[in-house]
Design a protein around this motif. Structure first.
Motif, PDB file in Angstrom:
ATOM      1  N   THR A  54       0.827  -1.209   0.000  1.00 26.52           N
ATOM      2  CA  THR A  54       0.000   0.000   0.000  1.00 26.52           C
ATOM      3  C   THR A  54       0.862   1.261   0.000  1.00 26.52           C
ATOM      4  O   THR A  54       0.627   2.199  -0.761  1.00 26.52           O
ATOM      5  N   ASP A  55       1.897   1.267   0.840  1.00 32.24           N
ATOM      6  CA  ASP A  55       2.755   2.453   0.934  1.00 32.24           C
ATOM      7  C   ASP A  55       3.439   2.739  -0.399  1.00 32.24           C
ATOM      8  O   ASP A  55       3.520   3.880  -0.839  1.00 32.24           O
ATOM      9  N   THR A  56       3.880   1.636  -1.057  1.00 32.01           N
ATOM     10  CA  THR A  56       4.552   1.814  -2.346  1.00 32.01           C
ATOM     11  C   THR A  56       3.612   2.487  -3.329  1.00 32.01           C
ATOM     12  O   THR A  56       3.994   3.388  -4.073  1.00 32.01           O
ATOM     13  N   HIS A  57       2.331   2.040  -3.268  1.00 33.87           N
ATOM     14  CA  HIS A  57       1.363   2.633  -4.195  1.00 33.87           C
ATOM     15  C   HIS A  57       1.097   4.083  -3.873  1.00 33.87           C
ATOM     16  O   HIS A  57       0.936   4.901  -4.778  1.00 33.87           O
ATOM     17  N   LEU A  58       1.077   4.384  -2.593  1.00 32.82           N
ATOM     18  CA  LEU A  58       0.853   5.789  -2.228  1.00 32.82           C
ATOM     19  C   LEU A  58       2.009   6.649  -2.736  1.00 32.82           C
ATOM     20  O   LEU A  58       1.811   7.753  -3.233  1.00 32.82           O
ATOM     21  N   VAL A  59       3.219   6.108  -2.613  1.00 33.11           N
ATOM     22  CA  VAL A  59       4.385   6.853  -3.103  1.00 33.11           C
ATOM     23  C   VAL A  59       4.263   7.034  -4.610  1.00 33.11           C
ATOM     24  O   VAL A  59       4.449   8.137  -5.143  1.00 33.11           O
ATOM     25  N   GLU A  60       3.889   5.927  -5.296  1.00 35.17           N
ATOM     26  CA  GLU A  60       3.727   6.008  -6.752  1.00 35.17           C
ATOM     27  C   GLU A  60       2.680   7.058  -7.115  1.00 35.17           C
ATOM     28  O   GLU A  60       2.840   7.851  -8.025  1.00 35.17           O
ATOM     29  N   PHE A  61       1.599   7.002  -6.323  1.00 34.61           N
ATOM     30  CA  PHE A  61       0.504   7.947  -6.579  1.00 34.61           C
ATOM     31  C   PHE A  61       0.983   9.388  -6.417  1.00 34.61           C
ATOM     32  O   PHE A  61       0.728  10.250  -7.263  1.00 34.61           O
ATOM     33  N   ALA A  62       1.747   9.618  -5.335  1.00 36.88           N
ATOM     34  CA  ALA A  62       2.240  10.984  -5.096  1.00 36.88           C
ATOM     35  C   ALA A  62       3.127  11.414  -6.254  1.00 36.88           C
ATOM     36  O   ALA A  62       3.066  12.557  -6.723  1.00 36.88           O
ATOM     37  N   GLU A  63       3.966  10.478  -6.729  1.00 41.47           N
ATOM     38  CA  GLU A  63       4.853  10.824  -7.837  1.00 41.47           C
ATOM     39  C   GLU A  63       4.064  11.140  -9.102  1.00 41.47           C
ATOM     40  O   GLU A  63       4.363  12.086  -9.821  1.00 41.47           O
ATOM     41  N   ALA A  64       3.016  10.316  -9.316  1.00 41.07           N
ATOM     42  CA  ALA A  64       2.182  10.566 -10.498  1.00 41.07           C
ATOM     43  C   ALA A  64       1.562  11.957 -10.411  1.00 41.07           C
ATOM     44  O   ALA A  64       1.513  12.702 -11.382  1.00 41.07           O
ATOM     45  N   MET A  65       1.110  12.293  -9.198  1.00 46.58           N
ATOM     46  CA  MET A  65       0.483  13.607  -9.030  1.00 46.58           C
ATOM     47  C   MET A  65       1.484  14.728  -9.277  1.00 46.58           C
ATOM     48  O   MET A  65       1.169  15.756  -9.849  1.00 46.58           O
ATOM     49  N   ARG A  66       2.740  14.490  -8.788  1.00 46.54           N
ATOM     50  CA  ARG A  66       3.774  15.513  -9.015  1.00 46.54           C
ATOM     51  C   ARG A  66       4.013  15.706 -10.508  1.00 46.54           C
ATOM     52  O   ARG A  66       4.146  16.814 -11.003  1.00 46.54           O
ATOM     53  N   THR A  67       4.027  14.569 -11.239  1.00 46.74           N
ATOM     54  CA  THR A  67       4.249  14.663 -12.691  1.00 46.74           C
ATOM     55  C   THR A  67       3.111  15.433 -13.344  1.00 46.74           C
ATOM     56  O   THR A  67       3.331  16.300 -14.196  1.00 46.74           O
TER      57      THR A  67
END
Ligand SMILES: NC(=O)c1ccc[n+]([C@@H]2O[C@H](COP(=O)([O-])OP(=O)(O)OC[C@H]3O[C@@H](n4cnc5c(N)ncnc54)[C@H](O)[C@@H]3O)[C@@H](O)[C@H]2O)c1
Ligand SMILES: Nc1ncnc2c1ncn2[C@@H]1O[C@H](COP(=O)(O)OP(=O)(O)OP(=O)(O)O)[C@@H](O)[C@H]1O
Length: 526
Positions: A54-67
């Protein structure tokens, strides 16, 4: 729904589902309860979302949002750059149009070159540092650099009736002190790179002196309304100027009515009937006499969207940052100003354009709005925070979340911007102040930007509320989501006569007007 919103929602859904699915799987009741639609989606997702990630996905999600945010910002910056460029072209076009109009006007009068020269000199923003030597020789007189900016000595065969009444404008010369270098050569360039060494030229004394080449003949009175004291002084000064200096007098239509009702003696005064006539005032008026407070100076400046004649402002208000002269000594003061050289402060102004989102990024066709103090973008009646995206040329500056933003001239630095925590800036410092109003952030300090930038303030499409722009405290305009305001320094400053000189007057006004840094002195040691 826009593509960005869809992407956002998809990411959101994906995260919620993965969290929900792992929670359900961990708690063992997935199989016990009949699958709902969202649960079915979660099952479909499960093979790709291990419960421990779950945490990995949240990090991925945050990165996607930053992009996504970065991409959006790049698009907005591109748009800002294009619109800033469009604004600049529009300004150039307007300037060119003004030059051509005057050229045409002067061709009729048989004097095309002088007027064109005038405008071109003025259009160069009175860039005094880079002025080239004129015929009398730069630095010719005791190291004083001078340039004749107004010369009107050509014959005028086709004079109109009102020209004969008013006469032609008095030519004047502007001078400013400068230092000479070792070879007796004054460096005009601000930055020099002789022999590859970068150096800034010695600072010149930028106190500007205005010297009439022939006596001024026409004065415009701008007066504060609804004041008996101002009215009485105006009628006394008009009489005195007519009788002692035989001046042509212009007044505003309201004042003309008042004076004519009072006494037919005032039959000689002139006024204007419409905006078109008002727009040509600067070609007739040598000097503006201002009777009132700072608000009256703002009003006088607002009558001139292009070149402004020198303003002599008598203080009949409460503060008087821009009104250094005492009305009690008006005879002495006007004698001096009409007959002798006097120092002036060149107060820069801002030109503002509104761009409507609905107008497909085109600048509204109306002329720019010019301010001497500031343009304020605030939340008006809305109870929401304003949310304003700000760009300087094509670079992102910040998002303002608070009550609003003040974009101020240096003259306006002692007005609203000061109340919002901005610095007080000497009026001849070439800069633009960027001062937030009650920002909801601990670190939003006011900025001062260089005078050559173009600022753009945009209400984002997803803004919760409207924003309102006001200009020198007047003329509110609503800005909806997607609308933007573009500001840059106008090529037409307001020259105001100084009592002493620019710096002495400025310091006096902050001492006397604001009691700046007034504190009881510390007691000496016993
Ligand atoms: N919170 C505030 O301080 C605040 C709020 C709104 C507007 N204002 C200012 O009022 C100005 C409009 O002035 P007005 O006379 O038409 O309205 P006004 O009659 O409400 O007067 C506002 C006050 O601001 C002073 N002022 C105006 N320009 C100034 C300047 N350059 N330096 C120092 N003081 C100055 C005036 O002397 C006056 O006392 C606006 O441009 C804005 O700067 C200030
Ligand atoms: N010629 C004019 N025509 C219409 N309105 C004017 C004119 N001159 C001034 N005003 C308006 O009148 C108001 C008051 O003017 P001003 O600020 O000069 O006087 P004050 O408030 O007594 O002085 P101070 O600003 O020093 O406190 C301002 O809002 C200004 O915009």
């Amino acid at each position: 729904m826009s593509g960005d919103e869809a992407a956002l929602k998809a990411c959101d859904q994906r995260t919620n589902l993965s969290v929900a699915a792992s929670y359900q799987a961990e708690n063992g009741f997935v199989a016990a309860v009949g699958p709902t639609e969202s649960e079915r989606a979660a099952y479909a997702f499960l093979p790709r979302t291990p419960t421990d990630s779950t945490d990995t996905h949240l990090v991925e999600f945050a990165e996607a949002m930053r992009t996504v945010a970065k991409a959006l910002r790049q698009v907005a910056e591109g748009k800002a750059a294009a619109q800033a460029e469009a604004a600049e072209w529009k300004c150039k076009y307007e300037l060119e149009k003004a030059v051509n109009t005057h050229k045409h006007h002067s061709v009729i009068k048989g004097c095309s070159n002088c007027v064109k020269d005038k405008l071109e000199h003025l259009a160069s923003k009175l860039t005094l540092e880079t002025a080239s030597a004129d015929q009398t020789g730069c630095c010719g007189n005791h190291g004083i650099c001078s340039r004749q900016i107004l010369q009107d000595q050509c014959p005028e065969p086709n004079r109109k009736l009102d020209d004969t009444i008013v006469g032609k404008k008095a030519p004047f010369r502007l001078s400013w002190g400068c230092n000479e270098d070792k070879n007796g050569q004054h460096k005009h360039d601000f930055v020099s790179f002789e022999k590859g060494d970068i150096t800034t030229a010695e600072r010149s004394n930028k106190q500007i002196l205005l010297k009439w080449e022939s006596p001024p003949q026409t004065v415009l009175f701008v007066t504060k309304p609804n004041s008996n004291a101002v009215h009485a002084l105006c009628s006394e000064m008009v009489r005195w100027l007519k009788e002692h200096h035989n001046m042509n007098i212009f007044v505003e239509p309201r004042v003309s009515n008042e004076l004519l009702t009072e006494d037919s003696y005032f039959n000689f005064i002139q006024t204007w009937d419409n905006d078109q006539e008002m727009k040509t005032l600067h070609t007739k008026v040598d000097l503006i006499v201002n009777l009132g407070g700072d608000g009256t100076v703002l009003w006088a400046a607002s009558l001139f969207r292009g070149p402004v004649p020198p303003v002599v402002a008598f203080s009949l208000g409460s503060l008087g940052f821009m009104t250094p002269f005492s009305s009690e000594k008006y005879r002495e003061c006007l004698d001096n100003v009409l007959k002798r050289p006097f120092t002036i402060t060149l107060r820069s102004r801002l030109q503002c354009h509104v761009i409507r989102d609905a107008a497909k990024d085109e600048i509204e066709t109306e002329e720019p709005i010019i301010v001497l103090n500031e343009v304020t973008i605030d939340r008006g009646m809305s109870s929401y925070l304003t949310y304003l995206e700000c760009y300087c040329d094509s670079s992102f500056v910040t998002c303002v979340q608070g009550d609003g933003l003040i974009i101020s001239t240096t003259s306006g630095s002692t007005a609203y911007s000061l109340a919002a925590g901005g610095s007080m800036v000497h009026p001849q410092v070439p800069g633009i102040l960027f001062t937030p109003i009650c920002p909801h952030s601990l670190s939003f300090r006011p900025l001062i930007l260089p005078e050559y930038v173009t600022l753009r303030v945009q209400v984002p499409l997803n803004s919760r509320g409207q924003a309102w722009a006001s200009f020198d405290g007047k003329g509110r305009i609503q800005l909806g989501p997607g609308d933007a305001l573009i500001c840059s320094v106008s090529p037409w400053p307001v020259p105001t006569a100084c009592l002493m000189d620019s710096t002495t007057d400025f310091l006096r006004s902050i001492h006397e007007g604001l009691h700046w840094n007034l504190r009881k002195s510390q007691a000496p040691r016993d």
